[in-house]
Motif scaffolding. Structure first.
Motif, PDB file in Angstrom:
ATOM      1  N   GLU A 145       0.827  -1.212   0.000  1.00  0.00           N
ATOM      2  CA  GLU A 145       0.000   0.000   0.000  1.00  0.00           C
ATOM      3  C   GLU A 145       0.859   1.259   0.000  1.00  0.00           C
ATOM      4  N   GLU A 146       1.950   1.245   0.733  1.00  0.00           N
ATOM      5  CA  GLU A 146       2.844   2.405   0.764  1.00  0.00           C
ATOM      6  C   GLU A 146       3.575   2.574  -0.566  1.00  0.00           C
ATOM      7  N   ILE A 147       3.945   1.459  -1.179  1.00  0.00           N
ATOM      8  CA  ILE A 147       4.669   1.539  -2.460  1.00  0.00           C
ATOM      9  C   ILE A 147       3.794   2.163  -3.542  1.00  0.00           C
ATOM     10  N   LYS A 148       2.477   1.898  -3.489  1.00  0.00           N
ATOM     11  CA  LYS A 148       1.570   2.454  -4.508  1.00  0.00           C
ATOM     12  C   LYS A 148       1.552   3.980  -4.491  1.00  0.00           C
ATOM     13  N   LEU A 149       1.943   4.573  -3.357  1.00  0.00           N
ATOM     14  CA  LEU A 149       1.954   6.034  -3.229  1.00  0.00           C
ATOM     15  C   LEU A 149       3.303   6.640  -3.598  1.00  0.00           C
ATOM     16  N   MET A 150       4.282   5.780  -3.904  1.00  0.00           N
ATOM     17  CA  MET A 150       5.637   6.266  -4.220  1.00  0.00           C
ATOM     18  C   MET A 150       5.847   6.317  -5.731  1.00  0.00           C
ATOM     19  N   LEU A 151       6.567   7.338  -6.176  1.00  0.00           N
ATOM     20  CA  LEU A 151       6.900   7.417  -7.606  1.00  0.00           C
ATOM     21  C   LEU A 151       8.123   6.555  -7.917  1.00  0.00           C
ATOM     22  N   TRP A 152       9.126   6.620  -7.032  1.00  0.00           N
ATOM     23  CA  TRP A 152      10.361   5.860  -7.238  1.00  0.00           C
ATOM     24  C   TRP A 152      10.683   5.079  -5.949  1.00  0.00           C
ATOM     25  N   PRO A 153      10.065   3.910  -5.765  1.00  0.00           N
ATOM     26  CA  PRO A 153      10.239   3.151  -4.506  1.00  0.00           C
ATOM     27  C   PRO A 153      11.678   2.740  -4.214  1.00  0.00           C
ATOM     28  N   THR A 154      12.461   2.421  -5.254  1.00  0.00           N
ATOM     29  CA  THR A 154      13.838   1.982  -5.004  1.00  0.00           C
ATOM     30  C   THR A 154      14.665   3.113  -4.398  1.00  0.00           C
ATOM     31  N   LEU A 155      14.401   4.332  -4.822  1.00  0.00           N
ATOM     32  CA  LEU A 155      15.100   5.489  -4.234  1.00  0.00           C
ATOM     33  C   LEU A 155      14.688   5.666  -2.775  1.00  0.00           C
TER      34      LEU A 155
END
Length: 367
Positions: free
Chosen positions: A239-249
């Motif tokens: 759920e948190e990743i869906k709100l991120m543009l660049w999760p790896t960063l």
């Protein structure tokens, strides 16, 4: 003459496949399959190796020629020229989109007062200058930078696991089959750079070793992507990743060295990522130039290095926002699967039916 070793070929593949897509790909996998993101990445990688296998089989079958050259034998002059023109357009657009994505990340995360046009043109100029060199320099550049891409990435993934929660990865099959097929296609687009094999095999000392290089190149690059997804999902949850543009960063920001020597590793990660972007962009730029040279039956590709730069720069500036950029990347990537998987499939089928193959023993000259 043949100058490229099997190890250099594998290095070219790995550093070409691992590129700008590293930053956003966990979000794309999560949007497609939720907690099934690692499985979707594995399936996407398997589709990616299908295209890589096809171009490798074709390359070994015609060991002295690249795809623009042996397609003339298989399809005839005019149809093959049209197909080569599509390849040139696709990889020029891929170069433009990679440079624009690079620019968006840099002006958002590091150089916030710098116009995006400056970051894009600097990266393209760097690629244009080095792409003027021959295939041996091309291979050396990839082999030299490969450790700087793989090792720091693995260190960040390993250190981030201290914040991981296994429950974030469950259920491993995700929320259901909806979106999985679309996700597989999206992840497979990350492996389109493996098309560079069509250019490298004619210069390999032992073209038959291309199979080994392709396997290890795919395994290491695919494994790297899978590890990034597992670590990102385990640390943040879907759920948190869906709100991120660049999760790896964000993963690098949340990771620190032991004893807090460095509280966050995003600056170090960006340095690694710039290297990965450069090698990927370098390959697509080089592939565009060499295919143009072979299409026009010229001996020297250097004249195209600066000639195509303004066109690629204009293509890079067309998206109006970062969201539109990712929409275009998804559309272009899907179309690219026709070129990188569908087209080699057609060539191989016709070559097998007609029992066509190239001369196996003669050398190859650098053009």
């Amino acid at each position: 003459m043949r100058q490229i070793t099997a190890i250099q070929t594998a290095a070219i593949l790995i550093s070409t496949i691992i590129g700008v897509g590293v930053l956003a790909h966990p979000r794309l996998a999560v949007l497609a399959a939720d907690t099934g993101a690692p499985i979707v990445t594995v399936l996407g990688a398997l589709l990616g190796i299908a295209g890589l296998s096809l171009v490798t089989i074709l390359g070994v079958r015609f060991p002295q020629k690249s795809i623009a050259q042996y397609s003339e034998m298989i399809l005839g002059k005019w149809i093959s020229h049209l197909a080569s023109f599509c390849i040139i357009l696709f990889f020029a657009e891929l170069t433009a989109l990679a440079s624009r994505e690079f620019g968006e990340v840099v002006v958002t995360s590091v150089l916030k007062q710098t116009p995006i046009e400056v970051t894009v043109i600097v990266m393209l100029l760097l690629a244009a200058m080095i792409a003027r060199k021959d295939i041996r320099t091309f291979a050396y550049v990839h082999l030299f930078y490969l450790p700087f891409i793989i090792l720091p990435g693995l260190v960040i993934v390993t250190l981030s696991l201290k914040n991981a929660r296994v429950l974030n990865l469950l259920p491993v099959w995700g929320a259901g089959p909806d979106g999985v097929f679309s996700g597989i296609l999206t992840i497979a687009t990350l492996f389109q750079g493996s098309f560079i094999m069509t250019l490298v095999i004619p210069f390999m000392r032992q073209p038959r070793k291309a199979y080994i290089s392709a396997f290890w190149g795919w395994l290491i690059a695919g494994g790297f992507y899978v590890l990034i997804v597992i670590a990102t999902v385990a640390v943040f949850g879907t759920e948190e990743i869906k709100l991120m543009l660049w999760p790896t960063l964000e993963l690098a920001k949340a990771t620190s060295l032991p004893a807090n020597i460095l509280e966050r590793l995003d600056a170090a990660f960006l340095a690694v990522w710039v290297t990965a972007v450069f090698t990927t962009l370098f390959s697509s730029y080089y592939l565009t130039m060499k295919t143009m040279t072979q299409l026009l039956h010229l001996r020297d590709h250097q004249m195209f290095s600066y000639f195509i730069l303004p066109f690629i720069f204009l293509l890079a500036m067309l998206p109006q926002s970062v969201l539109q950029l990712y929409e275009i990347i998804e559309i272009v990537g899907r179309i690219g699967l026709i070129i990188t998987i569908g087209y080699p499939s057609l060539l191989l089928a016709i070559a097998l039916i007609r029992k066509q193959r190239g001369e196996p023993n003669a050398g190859s000259e650098e053009s």
